[in-house]
Design an enzyme around this catalytic site. Structure first.
Site, PDB file in Angstrom:
ATOM      1  N   HIS A   1      -2.463   9.337  -0.806  1.00 26.72           N
ATOM      2  CA  HIS A   1      -3.644   7.987   0.339  1.00 26.72           C
ATOM      3  C   HIS A   1      -2.252   7.154  -0.062  1.00 26.72           C
ATOM      4  O   HIS A   1      -1.021   7.281   0.790  1.00 26.72           O
ATOM      5  CB  HIS A   1      -3.937   7.530  -1.002  1.00 26.72           C
ATOM      6  CG  HIS A   1      -5.259   8.433  -1.556  1.00 26.72           C
ATOM      7  ND1 HIS A   1      -5.976   8.871  -1.141  1.00 26.72           N
ATOM      8  CD2 HIS A   1      -4.979   9.112  -3.100  1.00 26.72           C
ATOM      9  CE1 HIS A   1      -6.754   9.911  -1.871  1.00 26.72           C
ATOM     10  NE2 HIS A   1      -5.634  10.062  -2.983  1.00 26.72           N
TER      11      HIS A   1
ATOM     12  N   GLU B   1      -3.821   5.716  -8.004  1.00 30.56           N
ATOM     13  CA  GLU B   1      -3.331   6.699  -7.352  1.00 30.56           C
ATOM     14  C   GLU B   1      -2.551   6.353  -6.489  1.00 30.56           C
ATOM     15  O   GLU B   1      -1.075   7.232  -6.616  1.00 30.56           O
ATOM     16  CB  GLU B   1      -4.227   8.223  -6.879  1.00 30.56           C
ATOM     17  CG  GLU B   1      -4.038   9.136  -6.833  1.00 30.56           C
ATOM     18  CD  GLU B   1      -4.824  10.289  -6.134  1.00 30.56           C
ATOM     19  OE1 GLU B   1      -5.039  11.119  -6.084  1.00 30.56           O
ATOM     20  OE2 GLU B   1      -5.893   9.453  -5.933  1.00 30.56           O
TER      21      GLU B   1
ATOM     22  N   HIS C   1      -0.927  14.201  -5.861  1.00 29.47           N
ATOM     23  CA  HIS C   1      -2.192  13.510  -6.814  1.00 29.47           C
ATOM     24  C   HIS C   1      -2.264  13.036  -8.147  1.00 29.47           C
ATOM     25  O   HIS C   1      -1.635  13.761  -8.524  1.00 29.47           O
ATOM     26  CB  HIS C   1      -3.538  13.964  -5.512  1.00 29.47           C
ATOM     27  CG  HIS C   1      -2.827  13.639  -3.637  1.00 29.47           C
ATOM     28  ND1 HIS C   1      -4.548  13.515  -4.019  1.00 29.47           N
ATOM     29  CD2 HIS C   1      -2.701  14.974  -2.948  1.00 29.47           C
ATOM     30  CE1 HIS C   1      -4.205  12.922  -2.620  1.00 29.47           C
ATOM     31  NE2 HIS C   1      -2.870  14.364  -1.755  1.00 29.47           N
TER      32      HIS C   1
ATOM     33  N   GLU D   1      -2.389  18.203  -8.711  1.00 26.32           N
ATOM     34  CA  GLU D   1      -3.381  16.892  -9.119  1.00 26.32           C
ATOM     35  C   GLU D   1      -2.009  17.385 -10.701  1.00 26.32           C
ATOM     36  O   GLU D   1      -3.305  18.044 -11.376  1.00 26.32           O
ATOM     37  CB  GLU D   1      -4.652  17.751  -9.228  1.00 26.32           C
ATOM     38  CG  GLU D   1      -5.264  17.510  -7.901  1.00 26.32           C
ATOM     39  CD  GLU D   1      -5.873  16.273  -7.400  1.00 26.32           C
ATOM     40  OE1 GLU D   1      -5.573  14.785  -7.436  1.00 26.32           O
ATOM     41  OE2 GLU D   1      -6.653  16.409  -6.547  1.00 26.32           O
TER      42      GLU D   1
END
Length: 287
Positions: A82, A120, A175, A251
């Site tokens: 992101h 995040e 992430h 993740e």
């Protein structure tokens, strides 16, 4: 994050996660003298060697040179998920781009956040910088898919291209998930499956397994709501589908879980994640 995230924050995945010893060969022994040499005329008796000058001194011995780190010269691409400016540019990040296997995906997403609002994108950028510093200190060249946490994108297909163009020895996308399932917690590592090229086969699987194993030995628990034993085979992640280099996506945990959110929000917690990821990448590169 994965498909279990909020509809407003679809998953961004990026193009993407090391030791063996060396031994020096001993010099070959000189060959034995030939018979001809043993029957040759005796050599003249040498004159006595003069006594060394009392002022002479032995040559100083040179200090041994330490070998370079095992992974020195390797290239690692780190892809923090992101970006901080994505939310202010919906038209740009919603633009469809190629995602591999005939799919398209939004260029990028805003990502998820803790219930208290820690985003995040800030978490992934901070962890990636810490991982990169640890790797650079070992002589590894580090390339980032984004240079700050205030910009937009880049798109997921471009992130994969960055890893390919760098001829990366490993691509690791970082992430955090946003599952709202009750009790959902733990990390998982995604890899492309079925593979679309040789790099997505055994090399990417080994990278994912090394990340999983090192996260476990570093005190992190595997996810209890997705994947199997900390691994998740995926065919829908653009960064992995489009990669021609060994690639995996971590993740790190579920930002909606209070315990994991507290760890991600603290600097000490982010360093723990970074140390585990860096150690895994080193182990992969050296194997």
């Amino acid at each position: 994050m994965v498909a279990v995230r909020r509809a407003t924050a679809p998953l961004l995945l990026a193009g993407a996660l090391l030791l063996t010893g060396c031994s020096d060969d001993a010099p070959a022994a000189p060959p034995p003298p030939s018979p001809a040499a043993t029957t040759a005329s005796p050599a003249p008796t040498p004159s006595p060697s003069p006594s060394p000058s009392p002022t002479s001194s032995p040559s100083p011995s040179s200090s041994p040179v330490a070998p370079p780190p095992v992974a020195a010269g390797k290239v690692v691409v780190l892809d923090p998920g992101h970006n901080g400016g994505n939310g202010a540019h919906p038209a740009e990040i919603n633009r469809p781009v190629p995602a591999g296997r005939g799919q398209t995906k939004p260029c990028n997403t805003t990502g998820t956040a803790t219930n208290a609002g820690y985003p995040e994108h800030a978490f992934t950028f901070d962890v990636a910088q810490r991982v990169g510093k640890a790797l650079a200190d070992k002589g590894i060249r580090v390339v980032y898919t984004r240079q700050d946490d205030t910009g937009v994108g880049p798109c997921v297909d471009r992130r994969a291209t960055i890893g390919n163009e760098a001829n990366a020895d490993a691509v690791v996308s970082i992430h955090a998930d946003g599952s709202e399932a009750a009790g959902a917690n733990g990390f998982h590592v995604a890899y492309s499956s079925p593979p679309l090229n040789a790099a997505q086969g055994a090399p990417s699987t080994r990278l994912a397994q090394t990340l999983r194993d090192t996260m476990r030995t570093s005190g992190f628990s595997a996810a209890n709501y997705i994947g199997t034993n900390g691994l998740s085979a995926r065919a829908d992640l653009a960064g992995l589908n489009l990669s021609t280099r060994p690639a995996a996506l971590v993740e790190c945990g579920n930002m909606r879980n209070a315990t994991e959110a507290a760890r991600m929000t603290s600097a000490d917690g982010r360093q723990q994640f970074a140390s585990a990821i860096a150690a895994a990448i080193e182990a992969y590169l050296a194997s």
